[in-house]
Design an enzyme around this catalytic site. Structure first.
Site, PDB file in Angstrom:
ATOM      1  CB  SER A 195      -0.810   0.149   1.247  1.00  0.00           C
ATOM      2  OG  SER A 195      -1.448   1.313   1.265  1.00  0.00           O
ATOM      3  CE1 TYR A 255      -4.118  -2.084   5.014  1.00  0.00           C
ATOM      4  CE2 TYR A 255      -3.319   0.079   4.312  1.00  0.00           C
ATOM      5  CZ  TYR A 255      -3.803  -1.062   4.034  1.00  0.00           C
ATOM      6  OH  TYR A 255      -3.891  -1.467   2.732  1.00  0.00           O
TER       7      TYR A 255
END
Length: 255
Positions: free
Chosen positions: A143, A156
């Site tokens: 990501s 995350y």
């Protein structure tokens, strides 16, 4: 076709980016081992779409956070499909909470899937490649948040930062085995995980202000890069992150 006669295992493959990669790989000639949490109507539909492209598809229902199940699934895929040349670590979850409110259970769940799962699936894959004296490809779907802070999603971001360093270490350790290891770092992509964002005009408008290309990405934008990294065109590429974000990373500002 760039992946003809190859076999790819895609984790978290039933929707979003994983689904896009599985379909694109099949269109490029690869047989697919498809990891899902459970074999249901969605996985059956995707299997039929892959088979309609003339490729084999083995559905593997297992939780990547369970190390033993992951190892057994790799063995099953190898025995059923003859080999596994490419691993795409796509499975991932996120939990929304301010740092002060993050629970231990949610923190552990995110790390278990995003880091531990990717680590041990890659380990099982690399061991089989070593034992068969074959090279391979490991492609992690990371990501932009391996670099970019994301308030209220700290676990995350921690997991994606860990995935970045895991990739760098494995690229060095596995190079003698002929295994390359790379990350793809998507930005904002049109997937089910972003459904609420896409339905909120104010949030979506603010995000678009941060994306120079002025659109969300699609799973196929990510899949195109995955095909390249899985192909012989990327034989000399390892230890890198390719960002697929429309320019978001270097133009982002909190509203």
């Amino acid at each position: 076709m760039r992946l003809e006669n190859k076999v790819a295992l895609v984790t978290g493959g039933v929707q979003g980016i994983g689904r896009g990669i599985a379909l694109r790989f099949a269109a490029e000639g690869a047989d697919i081992a498809l990891n899902v949490r459970k074999d249901d109507a969605r996985s059956a539909d995707l299997r039929s779409r892959i088979e309609a492209l003339g490729r084999r598809c083995l559905v593997l229902p297992f939780d990547v956070a369970h190390v033993g199940a992951s190892a057994s699934a790799i063995v099953h895929a190898w025995e059923t499909l003859g080999r596994v040349d490419i691993l795409v670590n796509n499975a991932g979850i996120e939990k929304h909470a301010s740092f002060l409110d993050v629970s231990e259970a949610d923190f552990d769940a995110v790390q278990a899937v995003n880091v531990k799962g990717a680590f041990f699936v890659a380990q099982a894959f690399a061991r089989r490649c070593r034992d068969a004296a074959l090279g391979g490809r490991i492609i992690n779907i990371s990501s932009v948040h391996e670099e970019l802070p994301f308030p209220n999603f700290t676990p995350y971001c921690v997991s994606k930062g860990g995935m970045k360093m895991m990739m760098r270490n494995l690229a060095i350790e596995l190079a003698p085995l002929g295994i390359t290891v790379n990350n793809i770092a998507p930005g904002a992509i049109e997937t089910p995980i972003n459904t609420s964002l896409m339905q909120d005009a104010a949030q979506l408008g603010a995000l678009m202000g941060n994306i120079p290309l002025k659109r969300l990405g699609t799973p196929d934008d990510v899949a195109a890069v995955a095909v390249f990294l899985a192909s012989s065109d990327a034989d000399y590429i390892t230890g890198t992150t390719t960002v697929v974000d429309g320019g978001l990373l270097w133009n982002y500002a909190e509203q």
